[in-house]
Design a protein around this motif. Structure first.
Motif, short mmCIF file in Angstrom:
data_model
loop_
_atom_site.label_atom_id
_atom_site.label_comp_id
_atom_site.label_asym_id
_atom_site.label_seq_id
_atom_site.Cartn_x
_atom_site.Cartn_y
_atom_site.Cartn_z
N HIS A 1 -46.66 -26.05 2.65
CA HIS A 1 -45.33 -25.65 3.07
C HIS A 1 -45.42 -24.39 3.92
O HIS A 1 -46.22 -23.49 3.64
CB HIS A 1 -44.45 -25.34 1.85
CG HIS A 1 -44.04 -26.54 1.07
ND1 HIS A 1 -43.14 -27.47 1.55
CD2 HIS A 1 -44.40 -26.98 -0.16
CE1 HIS A 1 -42.96 -28.42 0.65
NE2 HIS A 1 -43.71 -28.15 -0.40
N ALA A 2 -44.62 -24.31 4.95
CA ALA A 2 -44.55 -23.09 5.76
C ALA A 2 -43.84 -22.00 4.95
O ALA A 2 -43.00 -22.29 4.09
CB ALA A 2 -43.81 -23.36 7.06
N PRO A 3 -44.15 -20.73 5.22
CA PRO A 3 -43.55 -19.64 4.44
C PRO A 3 -42.15 -19.28 4.93
O PRO A 3 -41.78 -19.52 6.08
CB PRO A 3 -44.52 -18.49 4.68
CG PRO A 3 -45.07 -18.74 6.05
CD PRO A 3 -45.17 -20.24 6.17
N ARG B 1 -39.83 -22.61 6.29
CA ARG B 1 -39.95 -23.69 5.31
C ARG B 1 -39.10 -24.91 5.66
O ARG B 1 -39.59 -26.06 5.55
CB ARG B 1 -39.57 -23.14 3.92
CG ARG B 1 -39.47 -24.16 2.80
CD ARG B 1 -40.83 -24.68 2.37
NE ARG B 1 -40.69 -25.65 1.29
CZ ARG B 1 -40.90 -25.36 0.00
NH1 ARG B 1 -41.26 -24.15 -0.37
NH2 ARG B 1 -40.78 -26.30 -0.92
N PRO B 2 -37.85 -24.76 6.10
CA PRO B 2 -37.06 -25.96 6.43
C PRO B 2 -37.69 -26.84 7.51
O PRO B 2 -37.55 -28.06 7.48
CB PRO B 2 -35.72 -25.39 6.89
CG PRO B 2 -35.63 -24.05 6.24
CD PRO B 2 -37.03 -23.53 6.22
N SER C 1 -41.00 -27.20 8.13
CA SER C 1 -42.12 -27.97 7.56
C SER C 1 -41.60 -29.07 6.65
O SER C 1 -42.16 -30.17 6.60
CB SER C 1 -43.08 -27.04 6.81
OG SER C 1 -42.47 -26.45 5.68
N ASP C 2 -40.51 -28.80 5.92
CA ASP C 2 -39.93 -29.83 5.07
C ASP C 2 -39.40 -30.99 5.90
O ASP C 2 -39.53 -32.16 5.51
CB ASP C 2 -38.81 -29.24 4.22
CG ASP C 2 -39.32 -28.31 3.13
OD1 ASP C 2 -40.55 -28.29 2.89
OD2 ASP C 2 -38.49 -27.59 2.53
N LEU D 1 -46.23 -32.21 1.26
CA LEU D 1 -46.71 -30.86 1.49
C LEU D 1 -46.93 -30.18 0.14
O LEU D 1 -46.24 -30.48 -0.84
CB LEU D 1 -45.72 -30.06 2.35
CG LEU D 1 -45.51 -30.55 3.79
CD1 LEU D 1 -44.49 -29.66 4.50
CD2 LEU D 1 -46.82 -30.58 4.56
N GLY E 1 -47.23 -26.72 -2.24
CA GLY E 1 -46.90 -25.33 -2.45
C GLY E 1 -47.97 -24.64 -3.28
O GLY E 1 -48.95 -25.27 -3.72
N TRP F 1 -54.79 -19.88 0.63
CA TRP F 1 -53.81 -20.31 1.62
C TRP F 1 -54.30 -19.91 3.00
O TRP F 1 -54.61 -18.74 3.25
CB TRP F 1 -52.45 -19.67 1.33
CG TRP F 1 -51.36 -20.09 2.28
CD1 TRP F 1 -50.90 -21.35 2.47
CD2 TRP F 1 -50.62 -19.25 3.17
NE1 TRP F 1 -49.89 -21.36 3.42
CE2 TRP F 1 -49.70 -20.08 3.86
CE3 TRP F 1 -50.62 -17.88 3.43
CZ2 TRP F 1 -48.81 -19.59 4.81
CZ3 TRP F 1 -49.74 -17.40 4.38
CH2 TRP F 1 -48.84 -18.24 5.05
#
Length: 248
Positions: free
Chosen positions: A192-194, A198-199, A201-202, A212, A214, A234
């Motif tokens: 997942h992107a930080p 995050r939205p 990558s989701d 993905l 976490g 990470w």
């Protein structure tokens, strides 16, 4: 013995056709694994992925650590993460175009064996054309149904595979079964992107029909299944997880 002979000796069931550039160990064609996997099943997808991996492989030694060089090296130097010293039998699961397979082949040497395995025929075609090592052979197989006998493999590299399998636990149990007790395994999975990213990558995961990971997602499942020495790092868009198979 040739690499093909050595691979055949590790299989629970000998295939009827052993003459191709890779062993086809998939019975029929598995159902769709999502849009990302379907892209990898195409010639254009395999070519694009090959280009990205090849570029990283060429530059990883020269990129400064402050701009991501350490992360690149952690991803590509899977032979070091596995602690290979030569002579091992290694499964490169989801080998793609063979970029990491070639590194593993150099690490195990002529006494070793590397099995490059993928579900995508275009990926395997590129890998087989570009990997001229006597200690390497390729197989088309399903990561959720590994065809090897118990404890047949000394070490497993599994990069950018687990986000596509429908059943994560079944896949990890299969890896544990074919690995020798306490054998090393090196995973890399998309993360997942930080924060505010995050939205995005989701959204990518939903559109691509991929999983993905976490913090602790993969590590926790591995520990639950009896894997030991689990370490997670990470690397921006990728999580690297190293572990050892259950001791018995």
């Amino acid at each position: 013995m040739t690499a093909r002979d050595r691979v055949l000796a590790l299989l629970a069931e000998r295939p009827t056709d052993t003459s191709g550039p890779w062993l086809d160990l998939v019975h029929g064609r598995p159902g769709s694994r999502g849009r990302v996997q379907e892209l990898w099943e195409s010639a254009s997808g395999a070519s694009g992925y090959d280009g990205v991996l090849a570029l990283g492989d060429r530059v990883e030694a020269y990129v400064p650590g402050l701009v991501g060089g350490a992360a690149l090296r952690d991803f590509y130097r899977v032979d070091e993460r596995l602690g290979l010293v030569g002579g091992e039998t290694v499964l490169d699961l989801a080998c793609g175009p063979g970029t990491l397979t070639r590194r593993l082949a150099r690490a195990v040497g002529r006494r070793g064996l590397v099995i490059g395995a993928d579900l995508s025929e275009p990926m395997l075609a590129r890998a087989a054309r570009s990997t001229a090592f006597a200690q390497v052979d390729f197989a088309r197989l399903d990561a959720m149904d590994l065809p090897f006998t118990d404890a047949a493999i000394d070490a497993v590299s599994c990069s950018m595979c687990l986000h596509l399998v429908p059943d994560l636990v079944t896949t990890l149990r299969g890896i544990a079964r074919v690995l020798r007790p306490s054998g090393p395994v090196a995973f890399a999975v998309p993360a997942h992107a930080p924060g505010p990213l995050r939205p995005f990558s989701d959204l990518f995961a939903r559109v691509g029909q991929a999983r993905l990971f976490g913090p602790g997602d993969l590590s926790g499942v591995l520990r639950d299944l009896g894997f030991t020495g689990v370490e997670e790092r990470w690397l921006g868009g990728v999580r690297v997880v190293d572990a050892s198979a259950p001791p018995s």
